[in-house]
Enzyme design. Sequence first.
Site, PDB file in Angstrom:
ATOM      1  N   THR A   1      -5.006   0.529  -3.589  1.00  0.00           N
ATOM      2  CA  THR A   1      -3.597   0.554  -2.801  1.00  0.00           C
ATOM      3  C   THR A   1      -2.717   1.573  -2.410  1.00  0.00           C
ATOM      4  O   THR A   1      -3.297   2.866  -3.138  1.00  0.00           O
ATOM      5  CB  THR A   1      -2.481  -0.472  -3.682  1.00  0.00           C
ATOM      6  OG1 THR A   1      -2.475   0.279  -4.970  1.00  0.00           O
ATOM      7  CG2 THR A   1      -3.278  -1.957  -4.198  1.00  0.00           C
ATOM      8  N   ASP A   2      -1.525   1.498  -1.439  1.00  0.00           N
ATOM      9  CA  ASP A   2      -0.905   2.786  -1.275  1.00  0.00           C
ATOM     10  C   ASP A   2       0.391   2.706  -1.819  1.00  0.00           C
ATOM     11  O   ASP A   2       0.716   1.629  -2.704  1.00  0.00           O
ATOM     12  CB  ASP A   2      -1.114   2.504   0.239  1.00  0.00           C
ATOM     13  CG  ASP A   2      -0.643   1.506   0.803  1.00  0.00           C
ATOM     14  OD1 ASP A   2       0.208   0.707   0.356  1.00  0.00           O
ATOM     15  OD2 ASP A   2      -0.705   1.272   2.347  1.00  0.00           O
ATOM     16  N   ALA A   3       1.154   3.698  -1.243  1.00  0.00           N
ATOM     17  CA  ALA A   3       2.682   3.648  -1.786  1.00  0.00           C
ATOM     18  C   ALA A   3       3.308   2.446  -1.414  1.00  0.00           C
ATOM     19  O   ALA A   3       4.390   2.170  -2.096  1.00  0.00           O
ATOM     20  CB  ALA A   3       3.166   4.758  -1.125  1.00  0.00           C
ATOM     21  N   MET A   4       2.914   1.549  -0.566  1.00  0.00           N
ATOM     22  CA  MET A   4       3.424   0.392  -0.504  1.00  0.00           C
ATOM     23  C   MET A   4       2.925  -1.089  -1.187  1.00  0.00           C
ATOM     24  O   MET A   4       3.448  -2.100  -0.949  1.00  0.00           O
ATOM     25  CB  MET A   4       3.563  -0.144   1.101  1.00  0.00           C
ATOM     26  CG  MET A   4       4.283   0.827   1.979  1.00  0.00           C
ATOM     27  SD  MET A   4       3.910   0.582   3.915  1.00  0.00           S
ATOM     28  CE  MET A   4       2.082   0.722   4.062  1.00  0.00           C
TER      29      MET A   4
ATOM     30  N   ILE B   1       0.273  -2.220  -0.988  1.00  0.00           N
ATOM     31  CA  ILE B   1      -0.996  -3.131  -0.597  1.00  0.00           C
ATOM     32  C   ILE B   1      -2.212  -2.302  -0.336  1.00  0.00           C
ATOM     33  O   ILE B   1      -2.474  -0.989  -0.532  1.00  0.00           O
ATOM     34  CB  ILE B   1      -0.421  -3.449   0.933  1.00  0.00           C
ATOM     35  CG1 ILE B   1      -0.135  -2.422   1.851  1.00  0.00           C
ATOM     36  CG2 ILE B   1       0.918  -4.460   0.811  1.00  0.00           C
ATOM     37  CD1 ILE B   1       0.083  -2.759   3.299  1.00  0.00           C
TER      38      ILE B   1
END
Length: 143
Positions: free
Chosen positions: A27-30, A32
């Site tokens: 996942t990324d910083a958002m 997702i």
Amino acid sequence: MRLTVDPSTDPQDYEFAHDIRVRFVETDAMAIVHHSNYLAYFEETRVAFLAHIGHPFTEWRSAGLESPVLESFVQYRQPCRFDEVLTVHVALAAATRATFQMSYLVEVDGQARTTGVTVHGCTTLLGRPTRLPAWLTERSVTR
């Protein structure tokens, strides 16, 4: 451009399904799934599919063949998130003498999240183009 397949959002149009649980690292910083991970999900499912139909990727290598990705397409419909279980569907969508296309559907709880296509060539271990194995072209014709 070799890509000619329009991937379906109907799971019934696919030959095989493989479940993958989203890891936090994907996942990324958002919070997702990062877009780059979908191609890895496609690859994992493609390898599982080949084993399922009795032609594991190790068989390709033993026969002196590779199937490099020549093109890829991903359409992100809805985000996937940490710890969700993705059901990745795959089908052999098209084949010629030396290339084949796989189509993919990623869904979570029956909801289409992502679709995609990968186009593969067939080469020797030295990278020289060669014909697809007969079982693969025959499978494409019989579908």
